[in-house]
Design an enzyme around this catalytic site. Structure first.
Site, PDB file in Angstrom:
ATOM      1  N   LYS A  86       0.849  -1.190   0.000  1.00  0.00           N
ATOM      2  CA  LYS A  86       0.000   0.000   0.000  1.00  0.00           C
ATOM      3  C   LYS A  86       0.889   1.246   0.000  1.00  0.00           C
ATOM      4  O   LYS A  86       1.728   1.422   0.877  1.00  0.00           O
ATOM      5  CB  LYS A  86      -0.909  -0.006   1.233  1.00  0.00           C
ATOM      6  CG  LYS A  86      -1.969  -1.093   1.175  1.00  0.00           C
ATOM      7  CD  LYS A  86      -2.730  -1.208   2.469  1.00  0.00           C
ATOM      8  CE  LYS A  86      -3.640  -0.030   2.719  1.00  0.00           C
ATOM      9  NZ  LYS A  86      -4.394  -0.204   3.990  1.00  0.00           N
TER      10      LYS A  86
HETATM   11  C1  E4P Z   1      -7.496   1.206   4.084  1.00  0.00           C
HETATM   12  O1  E4P Z   1      -6.678   1.316   3.191  1.00  0.00           O
HETATM   13  C2  E4P Z   1      -7.439   2.056   5.279  1.00  0.00           C
HETATM   14  O2  E4P Z   1      -6.196   1.804   5.878  1.00  0.00           O
HETATM   15  C3  E4P Z   1      -8.500   1.801   6.307  1.00  0.00           C
HETATM   16  O3  E4P Z   1      -9.577   1.105   5.778  1.00  0.00           O
HETATM   17  C4  E4P Z   1      -8.934   3.055   6.993  1.00  0.00           C
HETATM   18  O4  E4P Z   1     -10.044   2.788   7.798  1.00  0.00           O
HETATM   19  P1  E4P Z   1     -10.517   3.781   8.953  1.00  0.00           P
HETATM   20  O5  E4P Z   1     -10.968   5.054   8.313  1.00  0.00           O
HETATM   21  O6  E4P Z   1     -11.633   3.051   9.617  1.00  0.00           O
HETATM   22  O7  E4P Z   1      -9.334   3.977   9.844  1.00  0.00           O
END
Ligand code: E4P
Length: 225
Positions: A86
């Site tokens: 990522k």
């Molecule tokens: C995904 O890429 C993100 O890291 C994650 O889903 C963020 O989620 P949140 O807004 O609940 O922290």
């Protein structure tokens, strides 16, 4: 639509895998920090459990492209096949994504709050682009609308990148994106549990059991009556 778990607690992951058709696991630095374990210890445990068939998404934290690329090489070396790195969809991230594509390392473009970030990430070779539904909503915009728009932009431009929607607060949001045919959604364990939780269904199933036991005797079922 692929369905992934946005969490790193191995016991929760194992439990959800037992009951639901899960395609993989996504993590981020905040999720890993909650585990309190060394990052690769937690991640190797997840990889061992999901096997090579399960997607595992792991985020790089460097601010500069060179650092992101260095981290990505270590991540795939440690965690093997079907690991997506990522990379935040920022200027340095776009540079890193292009280099990672050149090296054949799979990328999930993350921290997406606008369709244009997703478009640029797709052109840089990301396999997935992750818009943050709930966080976009909390800014006063339409998170679901943004995810749909990104999906349409990819289709209309012949881009193979898929939407991996993230940051959900409820199961309706997941359903809405499922209807639109997006590539994947990653959800926290409580949202996963909420996908098919419905008191009317529970009551209907309990009524059937009660009626059957009235007919065949307490504790009896179709295998024992
Ligand atoms: C995904 O890429 C993100 O890291 C994650 O889903 C963020 O989620 P949140 O807004 O609940 O922290």
């Amino acid at each position: 639509m692929r369905l992934l778990i946005d969490d790193a607690q191995i016991d929760r992951i194992k439990e959800l895998y037992e009951y639901y058709p899960v395609d993989g696991v996504t993590t981020n630095p905040t999720i890993l920090a909650k585990q309190g374990k060394a990052p690769y210890e937690a991640l190797r445990q997840i990889r061992r459990f999901v096997g090579e068939a399960g997607q595992l998404h792991v985020q790089a934290v460097s601010r500069q492209a060179e650092g992101m690329v260095r981290e990505a090489c270590r991540i795939v070396e440690e965690l093997g096949e079907n690991t997506y790195v990522k990379i935040p969809s920022v200027k340095e991230g776009f540079k890193a994504m292009r280099e990672l594509r050149r090296r054949g390392i799979l990328v999930t473009a993350t921290a997406i709050y606008s369709p244009m970030q997703a478009f640029l990430a797709a052109k840089c070779g990301a396999s997935f682009a992750a818009p943050y539904i709930n966080r976009i909503d909390n800014m006063g915009y339409d998170g679901i609308g943004a995810a749909k728009e990104i999906h349409d932009i990819f289709k209309n431009n012949g881009l193979e990148t898929q939407v991996l929607a993230a940051s959900f607060k409820n199961s309706m949001q997941v359903l809405e994106l499922c209807r639109h045919g997006i590539g994947a959604a990653t959800v926290a364990p409580d949202v996963m549990e909420g996908l098919a939780k419905n008191q009317a269904v529970t009551t209907a199933v309990e009524d059937f059991i009660r009626d059957f036991e009235d007919l065949a005797g307490a504790g009896k079922d179709m295998g024992t009556c």
